[in-house]
Design an enzyme around this catalytic site. Sequence first.
Site, short mmCIF file in Angstrom:
data_model
loop_
_atom_site.label_atom_id
_atom_site.label_comp_id
_atom_site.label_asym_id
_atom_site.label_seq_id
_atom_site.Cartn_x
_atom_site.Cartn_y
_atom_site.Cartn_z
N ARG A 26 34.04 120.36 37.74
CA ARG A 26 33.40 119.39 38.63
C ARG A 26 32.05 119.87 39.16
NH1 ARG A 26 38.69 117.87 42.32
NH2 ARG A 26 40.10 117.52 40.56
N GLU A 81 43.55 126.83 38.06
CA GLU A 81 42.80 125.86 37.27
C GLU A 81 41.42 125.73 37.91
OE1 GLU A 81 42.50 121.02 37.01
OE2 GLU A 81 44.48 121.90 37.32
N LYS A 127 50.46 116.03 33.08
CA LYS A 127 50.09 115.95 34.50
C LYS A 127 50.21 114.50 34.94
CE LYS A 127 45.65 116.02 36.04
NZ LYS A 127 44.37 116.57 36.53
#
Length: 198
Positions: free
Chosen positions: A36, A32, A119
């Site tokens: 950011r 993943e 998640k």
Amino acid sequence: MTRILPVVVLDRADQAEPLGAALLAGGIDTMEITLRTAAGLDGIRRARSLDGVRVGAGSVLTPEHVDQVVDAGAEFIVCPGLSAAVVERARHHGVDILPGVATPTDLMAAVALGLDRVKLFPAGLLGGPAWIAALSAPFPGMRFVPSGGVTAANLADYLAIPAVDQVSGSWMVTRELIAGGDWDRVTALSARAVQNRD
């Protein structure tokens, strides 16, 4: 799909290919890459050039982000929270989505959207394995991917929960390891994670 999902923060897009190769060498075939940093999108594009690696996008917050990461080649999407608009945009594109939840209310919203895999974030601060075990009782069909506070030391505790089919973490892909190009260490830590050893 391995049961370990590395959460990757890239400072340079050209780190994506050697990182992906190091993960593969350690037995991890999924990564993943988060949004950011500015390198995230191009990192996804570069990582997609690797054979045998399933590349997803993390820190996806808006429907526009979904469009961008799908265009970059992301095969799945991970979010810190649950947004119906983001879920619908992912479905529009035909890509898997893993939205973040923290509470029973979040889980009810996920069920209403037809989701059966989420998640749990931030897992460590919410109560760790005990919280997942408690949540899974009233939501027996839900599968959890804990993220946030998962480490080599507590990995086995999370994986022992029947409702957990994968864990998400960054201890094998820290920014320091990536910045230093310490690919052998990434491979070694990945192999230990796959073997469920701290």
